[in-house]
Design an enzyme around this catalytic site. Structure first.
Site, mmCIF file in Angstrom:
data_model
loop_
_atom_site.group_PDB
_atom_site.id
_atom_site.type_symbol
_atom_site.label_atom_id
_atom_site.label_comp_id
_atom_site.label_asym_id
_atom_site.label_seq_id
_atom_site.Cartn_x
_atom_site.Cartn_y
_atom_site.Cartn_z
ATOM 1 N N CYS A 101 19.519 -39.275 -6.876
ATOM 2 C CA CYS A 101 19.740 -38.102 -6.023
ATOM 3 C C CYS A 101 19.380 -38.349 -4.557
ATOM 4 O O CYS A 101 19.749 -37.564 -3.694
ATOM 5 C CB CYS A 101 18.961 -36.902 -6.553
ATOM 6 S SG CYS A 101 19.712 -36.270 -8.062
HETATM 7 N N1 COA Z 1 20.189 -21.603 -22.763
HETATM 8 C C1 COA Z 1 19.243 -20.751 -23.201
HETATM 9 N N2 COA Z 1 17.930 -21.082 -23.302
HETATM 10 C C2 COA Z 1 17.576 -22.332 -22.937
HETATM 11 C C3 COA Z 1 18.513 -23.275 -22.474
HETATM 12 C C4 COA Z 1 19.855 -22.880 -22.388
HETATM 13 N N3 COA Z 1 20.806 -23.706 -21.935
HETATM 14 N N4 COA Z 1 17.875 -24.426 -22.186
HETATM 15 C C5 COA Z 1 16.581 -24.223 -22.455
HETATM 16 N N5 COA Z 1 16.381 -22.954 -22.917
HETATM 17 C C6 COA Z 1 15.128 -22.334 -23.341
HETATM 18 C C7 COA Z 1 14.163 -23.338 -23.908
HETATM 19 O O1 COA Z 1 14.397 -23.542 -25.288
HETATM 20 C C8 COA Z 1 12.843 -22.662 -23.635
HETATM 21 O O2 COA Z 1 12.617 -21.669 -24.612
HETATM 22 P P1 COA Z 1 11.298 -21.728 -25.531
HETATM 23 O O3 COA Z 1 10.164 -21.621 -24.550
HETATM 24 O O4 COA Z 1 11.468 -20.536 -26.391
HETATM 25 O O5 COA Z 1 11.375 -23.031 -26.229
HETATM 26 C C9 COA Z 1 13.059 -21.925 -22.321
HETATM 27 O O6 COA Z 1 14.471 -21.768 -22.207
HETATM 28 C C10 COA Z 1 12.527 -22.657 -21.111
HETATM 29 O O7 COA Z 1 13.013 -23.996 -21.116
HETATM 30 P P2 COA Z 1 12.627 -25.016 -19.991
HETATM 31 O O8 COA Z 1 13.313 -26.328 -20.259
HETATM 32 O O9 COA Z 1 11.153 -25.055 -19.832
HETATM 33 O O10 COA Z 1 13.330 -24.317 -18.744
HETATM 34 P P3 COA Z 1 12.961 -24.386 -17.219
HETATM 35 O O11 COA Z 1 12.616 -23.042 -16.756
HETATM 36 O O12 COA Z 1 12.044 -25.501 -16.896
HETATM 37 O O13 COA Z 1 14.400 -24.726 -16.574
HETATM 38 C C11 COA Z 1 15.536 -26.621 -15.607
HETATM 39 C C12 COA Z 1 15.055 -25.937 -16.878
HETATM 40 C C13 COA Z 1 16.147 -27.970 -15.954
HETATM 41 C C14 COA Z 1 16.582 -25.737 -14.944
HETATM 42 C C15 COA Z 1 14.359 -26.786 -14.626
HETATM 43 O O14 COA Z 1 13.240 -27.306 -15.305
HETATM 44 C C16 COA Z 1 14.662 -27.681 -13.448
HETATM 45 O O15 COA Z 1 15.660 -27.546 -12.761
HETATM 46 N N6 COA Z 1 13.729 -28.600 -13.128
HETATM 47 C C17 COA Z 1 13.874 -29.454 -11.986
HETATM 48 C C18 COA Z 1 14.790 -30.543 -12.343
HETATM 49 C C19 COA Z 1 15.254 -31.353 -11.179
HETATM 50 O O16 COA Z 1 15.184 -30.987 -10.045
HETATM 51 N N7 COA Z 1 15.747 -32.494 -11.491
HETATM 52 C C20 COA Z 1 16.332 -33.342 -10.544
HETATM 53 C C21 COA Z 1 17.607 -33.728 -11.167
HETATM 54 S S1 COA Z 1 18.403 -34.781 -10.109
#
Ligand code: COA
Length: 373
Positions: free
Chosen positions: A156
């Site tokens: 990225c």
């Molecule tokens: N639909 C519905 N629910 C979902 C889901 C989906 N697609 N994906 C995950 N969930 C659920 C999970 O199961 C979890 O539920 P639980 O607590 O009952 O198990 C809950 O949502 C939270 O999941 P989590 O993975 O902790 O979500 P989050 O709030 O951390 O969001 C991202 C996920 C990826 C959007 C976020 O962590 C993020 O963007 N992080 C930064 C990543 C980044 O910048 N990366 C650089 C890439 S280049």
């Protein structure tokens, strides 16, 4: 030595879009199909039942509403779940070069330049379509550019690291007019079957022309006041795909050969790292928060960007101060902050300062401090 500047920018965007609702419809069909086909194994505890995805979660967790992709039909088909991209004959432009050339043409036009005036093409991307020859060289040839070209990958942060390399090349005299182009076909390396990440990426490309400020011919000229880059090794965003995959056929198609991340951990690690990095970089240039008109941040997560700019500025920032493009583009990796710059810089007055910053796998962080001329 003259100061160095971005003298033109351009973008290219694939025509197909997928909304969160469309994405979840296809994904949830896939989930139901998988769970039905594996019902006995799920019942026996040998296979984990898949859960459905929701558009609400995606938008709340990431800020993404839709993404652009080079192929839609394959991603929408629950029996395929990947873009369908056919290899072209060697005589034709490959898909990644095609995306790059279009963005380069826009950037050249804005800079008032033609391809023959370019003597360095730096193609930076999270993924290369092939091992060699460099896709950059194909772009160089298609543009009729001179000099030399090479590919580089810092995930990225590919764009900001390439800007730094181009600035150093122009300043050092190995190039006079450089193109940095970041064509990201992220849909090709995304696991569309993984609920945690299937919504994250989109395809898109940005290009910048970088040359001595004294040589600038265009109307939209931004002096590059300084660049800064940092890497710190981490497994939290990883893709183990590579040319050695064929040497272990039994593990060749495992999920880790595509994008995998620990999203929560990444969020927690990156927010303080990026915040401090930007603050220190601004401080090193004698810039206070009131001196900065705009932050073009890496477009991975809206909540993360809001937190980073809040910590840098000391209050909530407005969409005008830190524009968002991930809502319509998704995460376009190395191209994201550059696309944000291209779409949201022309309104600023001469003398305005801005910070373009990327962060992501590596970990890697790159920032570029700019001043409009
Ligand atoms: N639909 C519905 N629910 C979902 C889901 C989906 N697609 N994906 C995950 N969930 C659920 C999970 O199961 C979890 O539920 P639980 O607590 O009952 O198990 C809950 O949502 C939270 O999941 P989590 O993975 O902790 O979500 P989050 O709030 O951390 O969001 C991202 C996920 C990826 C959007 C976020 O962590 C993020 O963007 N992080 C930064 C990543 C980044 O910048 N990366 C650089 C890439 S280049």
């Amino acid at each position: 030595m003259s100061a160095i500047a971005i003298t033109g920018s351009g973008i290219s965007v694939p025509e197909f879009t997928i909304t969160n609702e469309e994405l979840c419809t296809a994904f949830n069909q896939y989930v139901r199909l998988f769970n039905t086909e594996n019902a006995a194994a799920i019942e026996a505890g040998d296979v984990t039942e898949l859960r459905e995805s929701t558009a609400e979660f995606i938008e709340n967790a990431s800020g993404i509403k839709q993404r652009h992709v080079v192929n839609k039909s394959g991603i929408m088909d629950p029996t395929i779940m990947r873009p369908v991209i056919h290899q072209r004959p060697n005589e034709e432009l490959c898909h990644q070069a095609e995306l790059a050339v279009e963005a380069c043409k826009g950037a050249l036009k804005e800079a008032g330049r033609v391809g023959e005036e370019v003597d360095m093409v730096l193609l930076a991307s999270s993924n290369m379509q092939r091992q060699y020859p460099a896709v950059a060289m194909e772009v160089q040839s298609a543009l009729g550019a001179r000099g030399f070209a090479y590919d580089m990958n810092v995930a990225c942060s590919s764009g900001t690291f390439a800007i730094q390399a181009a600035v150093d090349a122009v300043r050092g005299g190995s190039a006079r007019c450089a193109i940095v182009v970041v064509p990201e076909i992220m849909s090709g390396h995304l696991n569309w079957c993984d609920r945690d990440s299937h919504f994250i990426f989109g395809d898109g490309c940005a290009a910048f022309i970088i040359e001595a400020l004294d040589n600038a011919k265009g109307e939209e000229v931004w002096e590059i006041k300084d660049t800064r880059a940092l890497t710190r090794y981490s497994h939290n965003i990883r893709n183990n795909g590579g040319y050695l995959q064929r040497c272990e056929p039994e593990r060749r198609d495992e999920a880790d050969k595509l994008f995998v991340q620990q999203g929560r951990k990444v969020f927690k690690d990156i927010v303080p790292m990026a915040t401090n990095f930007i603050k220190e970089h601004m401080g090193s240039q004698g810039l206070e928060v009131e001196d900065i008109s705009r932050y073009w941040l890496h477009q991975a997560n809206g909540n993360m960007n809001r937190l980073i700019t809040k910590r840098v500025v000391g209050r909530d920032t407005t969409p005008d101060e830190a524009p968002t493009i991930l809502d319509t583009f998704g995460n376009t990796a190395g191209a994201g902050s550059m696309i944000a710059f291209h779409l949201h810089s022309k309104d600023l007055a001469s003398g305005s300062n801005g910070v373009l910053c990327s962060f992501g796998a590596g970990y890697s962080i790159g920032s570029v401090i700019l001043q409009k001329r």
